[in-house]
Write a protein that holds these residues in place. Sequence first.
Motif, mmCIF file in Angstrom:
data_model
loop_
_atom_site.group_PDB
_atom_site.id
_atom_site.type_symbol
_atom_site.label_atom_id
_atom_site.label_comp_id
_atom_site.label_asym_id
_atom_site.label_seq_id
_atom_site.Cartn_x
_atom_site.Cartn_y
_atom_site.Cartn_z
ATOM 1 N N GLY A 165 25.239 10.098 47.928
ATOM 2 C CA GLY A 165 25.060 10.554 46.553
ATOM 3 C C GLY A 165 23.799 10.043 45.873
ATOM 4 N N VAL A 166 23.575 8.725 45.899
ATOM 5 C CA VAL A 166 22.402 8.166 45.214
ATOM 6 C C VAL A 166 21.122 8.626 45.918
ATOM 7 N N THR A 167 21.177 8.718 47.234
ATOM 8 C CA THR A 167 19.995 9.170 47.986
ATOM 9 C C THR A 167 19.641 10.605 47.613
ATOM 10 N N LEU A 176 18.065 10.710 27.233
ATOM 11 C CA LEU A 176 19.220 10.710 26.322
ATOM 12 C C LEU A 176 20.454 10.407 27.162
ATOM 13 N N GLU A 177 21.093 9.292 26.892
ATOM 14 C CA GLU A 177 22.202 8.808 27.733
ATOM 15 C C GLU A 177 23.459 8.657 26.879
ATOM 16 N N LYS A 178 24.554 9.174 27.416
ATOM 17 C CA LYS A 178 25.832 9.183 26.687
ATOM 18 C C LYS A 178 26.420 7.781 26.450
ATOM 19 N N SER A 225 29.895 2.570 37.294
ATOM 20 C CA SER A 225 29.755 3.839 38.020
ATOM 21 C C SER A 225 30.217 3.598 39.445
ATOM 22 N N ILE A 226 30.816 4.597 40.042
ATOM 23 C CA ILE A 226 31.182 4.501 41.457
ATOM 24 C C ILE A 226 29.952 4.911 42.281
ATOM 25 N N GLY A 227 29.877 4.433 43.534
ATOM 26 C CA GLY A 227 28.755 4.822 44.403
ATOM 27 C C GLY A 227 27.863 3.648 44.715
ATOM 28 N N GLU A 228 28.415 2.645 45.422
ATOM 29 C CA GLU A 228 27.765 1.339 45.495
ATOM 30 C C GLU A 228 27.005 1.052 46.779
ATOM 31 N N SER A 229 27.179 1.916 47.781
ATOM 32 C CA SER A 229 26.503 1.671 49.046
ATOM 33 C C SER A 229 25.278 2.581 49.115
ATOM 34 N N LEU A 230 24.105 1.983 49.130
ATOM 35 C CA LEU A 230 22.883 2.795 49.184
ATOM 36 C C LEU A 230 22.538 3.117 50.637
HETATM 37 P P1 FAD Z 1 25.140 9.381 37.590
HETATM 38 O O1 FAD Z 1 24.881 8.132 38.325
HETATM 39 O O2 FAD Z 1 26.552 9.829 37.431
HETATM 40 O O3 FAD Z 1 24.458 9.277 36.158
HETATM 41 C C1 FAD Z 1 24.640 10.279 35.183
HETATM 42 C C2 FAD Z 1 24.446 9.691 33.791
HETATM 43 O O4 FAD Z 1 24.518 10.778 32.844
HETATM 44 C C3 FAD Z 1 25.548 8.721 33.415
HETATM 45 O O5 FAD Z 1 25.010 7.487 32.991
HETATM 46 C C4 FAD Z 1 26.317 9.442 32.299
HETATM 47 O O6 FAD Z 1 26.823 8.558 31.305
HETATM 48 C C5 FAD Z 1 25.259 10.364 31.721
HETATM 49 N N1 FAD Z 1 25.824 11.536 31.039
HETATM 50 C C6 FAD Z 1 26.910 12.265 31.430
HETATM 51 N N2 FAD Z 1 27.172 13.238 30.538
HETATM 52 C C7 FAD Z 1 26.228 13.131 29.575
HETATM 53 C C8 FAD Z 1 25.984 13.838 28.361
HETATM 54 N N3 FAD Z 1 26.772 14.845 27.941
HETATM 55 N N4 FAD Z 1 24.920 13.474 27.600
HETATM 56 C C9 FAD Z 1 24.113 12.424 27.976
HETATM 57 N N5 FAD Z 1 24.320 11.710 29.107
HETATM 58 C C10 FAD Z 1 25.365 12.056 29.900
HETATM 59 N N6 FAD Z 1 26.957 7.524 46.335
HETATM 60 C C11 FAD Z 1 26.282 6.642 47.091
HETATM 61 O O7 FAD Z 1 25.050 6.749 47.199
HETATM 62 N N7 FAD Z 1 26.932 5.633 47.760
HETATM 63 C C12 FAD Z 1 28.285 5.489 47.709
HETATM 64 O O8 FAD Z 1 28.832 4.563 48.304
HETATM 65 C C13 FAD Z 1 29.021 6.442 46.936
HETATM 66 N N8 FAD Z 1 30.371 6.344 46.837
HETATM 67 C C14 FAD Z 1 31.042 7.260 46.058
HETATM 68 C C15 FAD Z 1 32.435 7.202 45.990
HETATM 69 C C16 FAD Z 1 33.145 8.160 45.260
HETATM 70 C C17 FAD Z 1 34.635 8.113 45.230
HETATM 71 C C18 FAD Z 1 32.434 9.169 44.563
HETATM 72 C C19 FAD Z 1 33.169 10.204 43.756
HETATM 73 C C20 FAD Z 1 31.048 9.220 44.600
HETATM 74 C C21 FAD Z 1 30.350 8.278 45.357
HETATM 75 N N9 FAD Z 1 28.956 8.319 45.432
HETATM 76 C C22 FAD Z 1 28.287 7.440 46.231
HETATM 77 C C23 FAD Z 1 28.181 9.313 44.675
HETATM 78 C C24 FAD Z 1 27.488 8.679 43.470
HETATM 79 O O9 FAD Z 1 28.464 8.197 42.580
HETATM 80 C C25 FAD Z 1 26.648 9.732 42.765
HETATM 81 O O10 FAD Z 1 26.131 10.643 43.695
HETATM 82 C C26 FAD Z 1 25.467 9.149 42.007
HETATM 83 O O11 FAD Z 1 25.884 8.231 41.032
HETATM 84 C C27 FAD Z 1 24.687 10.311 41.355
HETATM 85 O O12 FAD Z 1 23.647 9.825 40.565
HETATM 86 P P2 FAD Z 1 23.149 10.681 39.315
HETATM 87 O O13 FAD Z 1 21.970 9.958 38.785
HETATM 88 O O14 FAD Z 1 23.028 12.101 39.703
HETATM 89 O O15 FAD Z 1 24.365 10.634 38.265
#
Ligand code: FAD
Length: 408
Positions: A305-307, A31-33, A40-45
Amino acid sequence: MDADVLIIGAGPAGSVAAKMLKQLGHRVVILEKEQFPRFSIGESLLPQCMAFMEDADMLAAVTAEGFQFKNGAAFSRAGKLTEFDFTQKFSAGWGTTFQVPRARFDQILADTAEAAGVPIHYQQTILAADFSNPGQASLTSVDAKGVQKGWSAAMVLDASGFGRVLPRLLDLETPSSLSPRRALFTHIEDRITATDYDRNKILIAIHPQFHEIWYWLIPFSNGRCSLGVVTPAGFLDQRSGEPLEVLREIAMEEPRLAELLVDSRFDTPANTIGGYSANVKQLYGQGFALLGNAGEFLDPVFSSGVTIAMKSAALAVPLVDRQLRGESVDWPVEYEQALRKGIEVFRAYVEAWYDGRFQKIIFEEHQLANIKAMISSILAGYAWDEKNPMTQRSANKIEAILATYPAD
Ligand code: FAD
């Protein structure tokens, strides 16, 4: 029940977990919002996350996209440049990865999970959750038209990232130990022509006056870059003007960026995000577990973050599988402790980055090759590799390395 497992969020943690659970034969629904693609921010893996995509059988789809190759990290401070080559790391495993516009990367992961038979319901925002009934977890979502719907499953994985759905609903949030910071960022057409610039590496640059302020320059394969600056909370309030102009102005204060970005086109409005460091009391509970950023987020500096998000999926999936088959699972030990082990390693280096100690190690000219290889492992995301001495009692290791340097 609608599924064996409901997953909140189709980011990297949610899609990888869904695909892995599907491979084990479970019925999974995401279920995705948002509607994808979405920014999304976080572009370097980091290379460590390649193994998780491989295990989820998603790496071929990602590789086929032709994302920017990445083999390391370069650092710049006060005219001094240093590089870490991830292929020269201490730990076994992948030494290369990609730098990815996340809208496209996350879409590929989500589409791959969907193609494998995981229904993804977009524009479903989770509003409420009920775990009072053992064996049946319930969620309530609302769609873009305001229509509410109930969902049930044996288990819920919260992969909602900064949405932090279950931590908020279940009062699990607890403050991060890290100081609040703010990031300002955009995508630029970089037009970099400098022959000594290596597009295969992320560039982390440090502000010439304030060592706590740092920049990222993440090149993509299409001639564009992600550019951002991270500052202490409040610092940006002292700068007036349009956010994009403020970002350009601060970037030009760093000599290497000023040289590289001389012809760049700042053609996209800048965005800002602050207060992103977050923690929770615990990463699991009756009928649920928290993945990725929905649990703990430290800091962007090491692109972890992504890792961490994918690692959390890889750790949780076999436990969910066992639980669904009626076996007992020790969530505190097998999930929480196991995941936090690596997070604590990153935390030690993040703290040492901001107080200047890890920056000193990174810029040390006469670094021993074996220490450099161990640092490369951490920077490549291998924070859970217990064979690497720098993942064990990391704070002490930092001190021990610094003690070997000549006094300033
Ligand atoms: P997300 O990728 O945030 O995915 C969560 C999903 O849940 C989203 O699609 C969202 O729409 C959905 N969602 C949210 N609320 C709800 C709801 N109520 N109901 C249903 N769906 C919902 N990480 C890296 O690996 N490399 C980087 O270079 C990097 N740079 C960064 C720079 C900054 C400034 C910041 C703040 C973070 C950075 N990160 C980076 C971290 C990275 O953005 C996250 O760690 C990563 O995206 C986390 O993945 P995730 O799957 O946990 O969450």
